[in-house]
Design an enzyme around this catalytic site. Structure first.
Site, PDB file in Angstrom:
ATOM      1  N   HIS A  24      31.726 -33.183  16.543  1.00 14.03           N
ATOM      2  CA  HIS A  24      32.242 -34.526  16.046  1.00 14.03           C
ATOM      3  C   HIS A  24      33.873 -33.775  14.818  1.00 14.03           C
ATOM      4  O   HIS A  24      33.924 -34.120  14.292  1.00 14.03           O
ATOM      5  CB  HIS A  24      31.007 -34.698  15.046  1.00 14.03           C
ATOM      6  CG  HIS A  24      30.027 -35.448  15.438  1.00 14.03           C
ATOM      7  ND1 HIS A  24      30.143 -36.842  15.842  1.00 14.03           N
ATOM      8  CD2 HIS A  24      28.987 -34.851  16.215  1.00 14.03           C
ATOM      9  CE1 HIS A  24      28.660 -37.547  16.957  1.00 14.03           C
ATOM     10  NE2 HIS A  24      28.006 -36.641  16.646  1.00 14.03           N
TER      11      HIS A  24
ATOM     12  N   GLU B 263      30.111 -12.757   4.730  1.00 13.64           N
ATOM     13  CA  GLU B 263      30.189 -11.583   3.252  1.00 13.64           C
ATOM     14  C   GLU B 263      30.731  -9.996   3.456  1.00 13.64           C
ATOM     15  O   GLU B 263      31.004  -9.385   2.591  1.00 13.64           O
ATOM     16  CB  GLU B 263      28.702 -11.981   2.224  1.00 13.64           C
ATOM     17  CG  GLU B 263      27.809 -11.184   2.763  1.00 13.64           C
ATOM     18  CD  GLU B 263      26.455 -12.078   2.433  1.00 13.64           C
ATOM     19  OE1 GLU B 263      27.060 -11.697   0.351  1.00 13.64           O
ATOM     20  OE2 GLU B 263      25.919 -12.581   2.453  1.00 13.64           O
TER      21      GLU B 263
ATOM     22  N   LYS C  91      25.534  -8.509  -7.401  1.00 14.36           N
ATOM     23  CA  LYS C  91      24.116  -8.934  -6.603  1.00 14.36           C
ATOM     24  C   LYS C  91      23.409 -10.400  -7.559  1.00 14.36           C
ATOM     25  O   LYS C  91      22.577 -10.921  -6.410  1.00 14.36           O
ATOM     26  CB  LYS C  91      23.168  -7.535  -6.627  1.00 14.36           C
ATOM     27  CG  LYS C  91      21.783  -7.680  -6.060  1.00 14.36           C
ATOM     28  CD  LYS C  91      21.973  -7.461  -4.892  1.00 14.36           C
ATOM     29  CE  LYS C  91      19.955  -7.662  -3.972  1.00 14.36           C
ATOM     30  NZ  LYS C  91      20.150  -8.710  -2.641  1.00 14.36           N
TER      31      LYS C  91
ATOM     32  N   LYS D  47      26.110 -13.879   6.106  1.00 13.13           N
ATOM     33  CA  LYS D  47      25.904 -12.889   6.429  1.00 13.13           C
ATOM     34  C   LYS D  47      27.717 -11.929   6.598  1.00 13.13           C
ATOM     35  O   LYS D  47      27.603 -11.389   6.125  1.00 13.13           O
ATOM     36  CB  LYS D  47      24.479 -12.904   7.038  1.00 13.13           C
ATOM     37  CG  LYS D  47      23.940 -11.587   6.745  1.00 13.13           C
ATOM     38  CD  LYS D  47      23.019 -11.336   5.923  1.00 13.13           C
ATOM     39  CE  LYS D  47      22.709 -11.664   4.316  1.00 13.13           C
ATOM     40  NZ  LYS D  47      21.776 -12.072   3.697  1.00 13.13           N
TER      41      LYS D  47
ATOM     42  N   ASN E 261      -1.971   1.433   5.607  1.00 17.06           N
ATOM     43  CA  ASN E 261      -0.957   0.403   5.246  1.00 17.06           C
ATOM     44  C   ASN E 261      -0.392  -0.633   6.851  1.00 17.06           C
ATOM     45  O   ASN E 261      -0.770   0.214   7.307  1.00 17.06           O
ATOM     46  CB  ASN E 261       0.303   1.145   4.547  1.00 17.06           C
ATOM     47  CG  ASN E 261       1.032  -0.490   4.579  1.00 17.06           C
ATOM     48  OD1 ASN E 261       0.977  -0.565   3.931  1.00 17.06           O
ATOM     49  ND2 ASN E 261       2.491   0.722   4.393  1.00 17.06           N
ATOM     50  N   GLY E 262      -0.492  -2.028   6.320  1.00  8.50           N
ATOM     51  CA  GLY E 262      -0.741  -3.060   7.242  1.00  8.50           C
ATOM     52  C   GLY E 262      -1.197  -4.223   7.392  1.00  8.50           C
ATOM     53  O   GLY E 262      -2.491  -4.256   6.823  1.00  8.50           O
TER      54      GLY E 262
ATOM     55  N   TRP F 211      -2.848  -2.666  -1.468  1.00 11.83           N
ATOM     56  CA  TRP F 211      -2.574  -4.017  -2.086  1.00 11.83           C
ATOM     57  C   TRP F 211      -3.744  -4.813  -0.952  1.00 11.83           C
ATOM     58  O   TRP F 211      -3.444  -4.774   0.669  1.00 11.83           O
ATOM     59  CB  TRP F 211      -1.362  -4.143  -1.421  1.00 11.83           C
ATOM     60  CG  TRP F 211      -0.588  -5.268  -1.782  1.00 11.83           C
ATOM     61  CD1 TRP F 211      -0.880  -6.256  -0.906  1.00 11.83           C
ATOM     62  CD2 TRP F 211       0.147  -5.615  -2.667  1.00 11.83           C
ATOM     63  NE1 TRP F 211      -0.607  -7.556  -1.210  1.00 11.83           N
ATOM     64  CE2 TRP F 211       0.286  -6.756  -2.592  1.00 11.83           C
ATOM     65  CE3 TRP F 211       0.511  -5.172  -3.644  1.00 11.83           C
ATOM     66  CZ2 TRP F 211       1.602  -7.746  -3.416  1.00 11.83           C
ATOM     67  CZ3 TRP F 211       1.712  -6.004  -4.664  1.00 11.83           C
ATOM     68  CH2 TRP F 211       2.113  -6.870  -4.096  1.00 11.83           C
TER      69      TRP F 211
ATOM     70  N   ARG G 189       5.085  -0.330  -5.516  1.00  8.53           N
ATOM     71  CA  ARG G 189       4.686  -0.892  -4.816  1.00  8.53           C
ATOM     72  C   ARG G 189       4.091  -2.081  -4.793  1.00  8.53           C
ATOM     73  O   ARG G 189       3.748  -2.949  -4.148  1.00  8.53           O
ATOM     74  CB  ARG G 189       4.363  -0.083  -3.316  1.00  8.53           C
ATOM     75  CG  ARG G 189       5.427   0.885  -2.924  1.00  8.53           C
ATOM     76  CD  ARG G 189       4.756   2.180  -2.475  1.00  8.53           C
ATOM     77  NE  ARG G 189       4.320   1.822  -0.769  1.00  8.53           N
ATOM     78  CZ  ARG G 189       5.354   1.590   0.091  1.00  8.53           C
ATOM     79  NH1 ARG G 189       6.515   2.510   0.262  1.00  8.53           N
ATOM     80  NH2 ARG G 189       5.505   1.306   1.524  1.00  8.53           N
TER      81      ARG G 189
ATOM     82  N   CYS H 242       0.689  -1.627  -0.036  1.00  9.80           N
ATOM     83  CA  CYS H 242       0.170  -0.236   0.185  1.00  9.80           C
ATOM     84  C   CYS H 242       0.940   0.956  -0.276  1.00  9.80           C
ATOM     85  O   CYS H 242       1.913   1.422   0.462  1.00  9.80           O
ATOM     86  CB  CYS H 242      -0.801  -0.220   1.041  1.00  9.80           C
ATOM     87  SG  CYS H 242      -1.573  -1.408   1.506  1.00  9.80           S
TER      88      CYS H 242
ATOM     89  N   GLU I 259      23.246 -18.505   7.694  1.00 11.11           N
ATOM     90  CA  GLU I 259      22.524 -17.828   7.345  1.00 11.11           C
ATOM     91  C   GLU I 259      24.108 -16.453   8.078  1.00 11.11           C
ATOM     92  O   GLU I 259      24.333 -15.815   7.605  1.00 11.11           O
ATOM     93  CB  GLU I 259      21.242 -17.332   6.951  1.00 11.11           C
ATOM     94  CG  GLU I 259      20.902 -15.809   6.813  1.00 11.11           C
ATOM     95  CD  GLU I 259      21.206 -15.070   5.079  1.00 11.11           C
ATOM     96  OE1 GLU I 259      21.732 -16.066   4.821  1.00 11.11           O
ATOM     97  OE2 GLU I 259      21.259 -14.305   5.614  1.00 11.11           O
TER      98      GLU I 259
HETATM   99  C1  F6R Z   1      23.507 -13.291   0.711  1.00 14.41           C
HETATM  100  C2  F6R Z   1      23.168 -12.892  -0.779  1.00 14.41           C
HETATM  101  C3  F6R Z   1      23.055 -14.556  -2.020  1.00 14.41           C
HETATM  102  C4  F6R Z   1      22.129 -14.560  -2.436  1.00 14.41           C
HETATM  103  C5  F6R Z   1      21.839 -16.083  -3.529  1.00 14.41           C
HETATM  104  C6  F6R Z   1      20.958 -16.258  -4.636  1.00 14.41           C
HETATM  105  O1  F6R Z   1      23.280 -11.937   1.221  1.00 14.41           O
HETATM  106  O2  F6R Z   1      22.659 -13.018  -1.390  1.00 14.41           O
HETATM  107  O3  F6R Z   1      24.073 -15.757  -1.184  1.00 14.41           O
HETATM  108  O4  F6R Z   1      21.610 -15.798  -1.875  1.00 14.41           O
HETATM  109  O5  F6R Z   1      23.392 -15.257  -4.755  1.00 14.41           O
HETATM  110  O6  F6R Z   1      20.824 -15.098  -5.230  1.00 14.41           O
HETATM  111  P1  F6R Z   1      19.385 -15.487  -5.933  1.00 14.41           P
HETATM  112  O7  F6R Z   1      18.523 -15.616  -4.869  1.00 14.41           O
HETATM  113  O8  F6R Z   1      19.505 -14.203  -6.399  1.00 14.41           O
HETATM  114  O9  F6R Z   1      18.953 -16.702  -6.376  1.00 14.41           O
END
Ligand code: F6R
Length: 608
Positions: A503, A487, A603, A484, A99-100, A75, A27, A2, A480
């Site tokens: 182990h 990276e 990305k 995170k 919105n919400g 939405w 959006r 929204c 994860e």
């Molecule tokens: C980590 C990260 C990557 C993506 C991976 C898959 O923060 O962003 O590990 O998750 O490259 O990318 P997608 O989801 O675009 O297939």
């Protein structure tokens, strides 16, 4: 998602409202509307579908413009995307857009109906309007009445409100969903979902804090915090170009995207949950009776989303689920056939290995599903069924909000498929679905740990290695967390299943080895606690992410604990993702690394 706009200038506002709604189109929405007011007379126009429909109606009926107005792109959450459910809603003297999700909507609606309220729409927004209207009847101070009425709401929301007869008063409130105030470049004041919506009128933007209320006239505005205290908030200068790629009040896209999580999770869930009946809306093409097994393939963070889902799917749908990283899966010649439901998970929808795995599965006759964030991506085009996530554009290379939306979709899928197969008690399915609707608020509540995480991040920034441990659905969250951290800070980090430590990796433990242990209060808490004690006995530097109700006993062991809101085992992957994301972020900020564009990373990984 929204979109909200509000304008008070004392001059005709309808054109400005429409211009702003156009900027909010990105959006996503399925109906729209505006209302303006002049001398206490309200003029409203709403239409289902695209903004062009609204513009046609305005043209046909003629604009009756006013010096104050609010507009909305909706939405659908509570109620279908019809004109009757479109915003603004008018309840007595209250004109409102929202919105919400209001979680206690059903209780409030019952209470209002019992008191004789005439409720016309299926929306939770109308309920808010009734509460405000009732409060205005017993409380002459508008500011107090608004704060009291809105104080009764549980959930995450942003609101823009006008009161009939108050031609120079535009009201906004936010909790969990974003809302900004704009000081007009030429005149007046504005409120909107983001700075982009206000960019035609204002470069001076005030980002409201959690729980803030704003009361704006054409000449001034005042802000109150959630305790009703008058507060000052910083004014930020935002240029149009910056507004398009707006970081809001944040230094990095990662922070902006992190704090968007309540909002984007809400919008993703709204697509899959019928909030009126608390049931899951499953794609008709997804006939689970046809399948003997599920295979899920993805990369990186998206792979950890699949890992979380394996626990949910096997436990609720009671079907065998195989998961693999796409770069391995595609070369191991796995047997597939039409009895296999093949799911890829991807933010970009372009990741080369995941796409190759999808094509392989199609060639072998499997039914393919893409859980994907970019709707125009190759995976979205090529899969048989698309289950979209609604994270919006994710700019930061490190994924945060896309992951949270992926697990949101997968959670609804688990309940939906289990229901289709009759493998879950309907009452349990309803209860789990209802739990999911609490997520926007719950995630928002988790943000209160930020100060504790900043302290921890300062310590972590000095070390070379970190181990993350977790059991059950906290195992992928540990993975994860490690991903995170490495990276964006370049600190070496690994995630392990807590029970696997003895182990091998336990050999690494000494007083210099920091460990982050993810221990929600769930069915494996006691097991994780035993692992914690094993590590403590070997002198490891332990911090435990646990629930408020367990934090004290962890501290009694002489260990550091960060206390997260209590939640069910089902919701714990969502809640415990917040501290691991925040830890990586604040460690990187403290170390001064390039948070949004870490070295060597892209990305969208479109090469093998
Ligand atoms: C980590 C990260 C990557 C993506 C991976 C898959 O923060 O962003 O590990 O998750 O490259 O990318 P997608 O989801 O675009 O297939």
């Amino acid at each position: 998602m929204c979109g909200i706009i509000g304008i008070v200038t004392g001059k005709p506002v309808a054109g400005g409202l429409i211009a702003s709604l156009k900027l909010l189109e990105y959006r996503g929405y399925d109906s729209a509307g505006i209302a303006t007011m002049q001398n206490g007379t309200v003029w409203r126009e709403r239409a289902a579908g695209k903004l062009a429909n609204l513009e046609h109606k305005i043209k046909d009926h003629g604009v009756k413009d006013g010096g104050i107005g609010i507009g909305h792109t909706r939405w659908a959450t509570h109620g279908a995307p019809t004109e009757a459910n479109a915003h603004p809603h008018i309840i007595d003297n209250v004109i409102i857009v929202h919105n919400g999700i209001i979680e206690n909507y059903a209780e409030l609606r019952d209470e209002l109906l019992a008191n004789g309220a005439d409720i016309k729409s299926d929306t939770d927004t109308e309920i808010i309007g009734h509460l405000i209207s009732n409060q205005l009847k017993v409380e002459s101070n508008i500011e107090t009445a608004i704060q009291t009425a809105i104080g009764r709401l549980t959930g995450a929301f942003a609101l823009a409100i006008m009161i009939k007869g108050q031609d120079d008063l535009l009201i906004g409130a936010r909790k969990g969903c974003p809302l900004v105030v704009g000081i007009g470049d030429v005149e007046g004041h504005y409120i909107g979902s983001d700075a982009l919506a206000l960019s035609p009128f204002s470069r001076q933007i005030v980002y409201l804090d959690e729980g803030d209320f704003v009361f704006a006239t054409k000449d001034s505005f005042k802000i109150f915090d959630q305790n009703g205290q008058s507060v000052e908030r910083d004014v930020n200068i935002v240029e149009l170009q910056a507004a398009t790629m707006d970081k809001g009040k944040h230094k990095h896209f990662m922070a902006k995207e992190f704090f968007e999580q309540p909002d984007v999770v809400q919008h993703t869930l709204a697509h899959y949950i019928d909030l009126k009946s608390n049931t899951i809306k499953l794609d008709d093409k997804l006939d689970i009776n046809k399948f003997e097994r599920i295979v899920m393939v993805s990369c990186g963070t998206a792979f950890y989303a699949a890992m979380v889902a394996k626990y949910w799917l096997e436990n609720t749908v009671k079907i065998s689920v195989e998961i693999d990283v796409a770069s391995e899966y595609r070369y191991r010649n796995p047997p597939l056939n039409s009895k296999c439901l093949f799911i890829v998970v991807s933010q970009s929808g372009e990741t080369a290995d995941t796409l190759a795995a999808l094509r392989l599965a199609k060639q072998q006759g499997a039914v393919t599903v893409a859980i994907v964030n970019v709707p125009t991506s190759t995976m979205a085009r090529e899969a048989d069924i698309i289950l979209p996530t609604f994270a919006g554009t994710e700019v930061c290379v490190a994924s945060t909000k896309a992951f949270m939306c992926q697990i949101s979709v997968l959670a609804t899928l688990s309940i939906g498929l289990a229901t289709s197969l009759g493998r879950i008690d309907p009452a349990k399915a309803t209860a789990m679905t209802k739990e999911l609707t609490q997520l926007p608020r719950l995630i928002n509540d988790c943000f209160s740990i930020e100060a504790d995480i900043i302290k921890l991040a300062h310590d972590i920034s000095k070390v070379e290695h970190v181990l993350f441990l977790g059991r059950h659905t906290s195992f992928p969250i540990a993975m994860e967390g490690a991903l995170k951290l490495k990276e964006i800070t370049y600190i070496h980090a690994e995630g392990y299943a807590a029970g696997e430590l003895k182990h091998g990796p336990i050999a690494l433990i000494d007083e210099k080895m920091p460990l982050i242990i993810i221990a929600p209060d769930n069915e494996v808490y006691e097991k994780t606690r035993s692992n914690i004690e094993e590590i403590a006995a070997r002198g490891g530097d332990i911090t435990v992410f646990t629930s408020k109700s367990r934090a004290a006993e962890i501290r009694k062991l002489g260990l550091k604990a960060i206390a997260l809101p209590d939640c069910s085992s089902f919701l714990s992957p969502f809640v415990y993702t917040i501290p691991v994301q925040l830890l990586a972020y604040h460690t990187a900020v403290h170390m001064g690394t390039d948070v949004d564009q870490p070295r060597n990373l892209a990305k969208s990984v479109t090469v093998e």
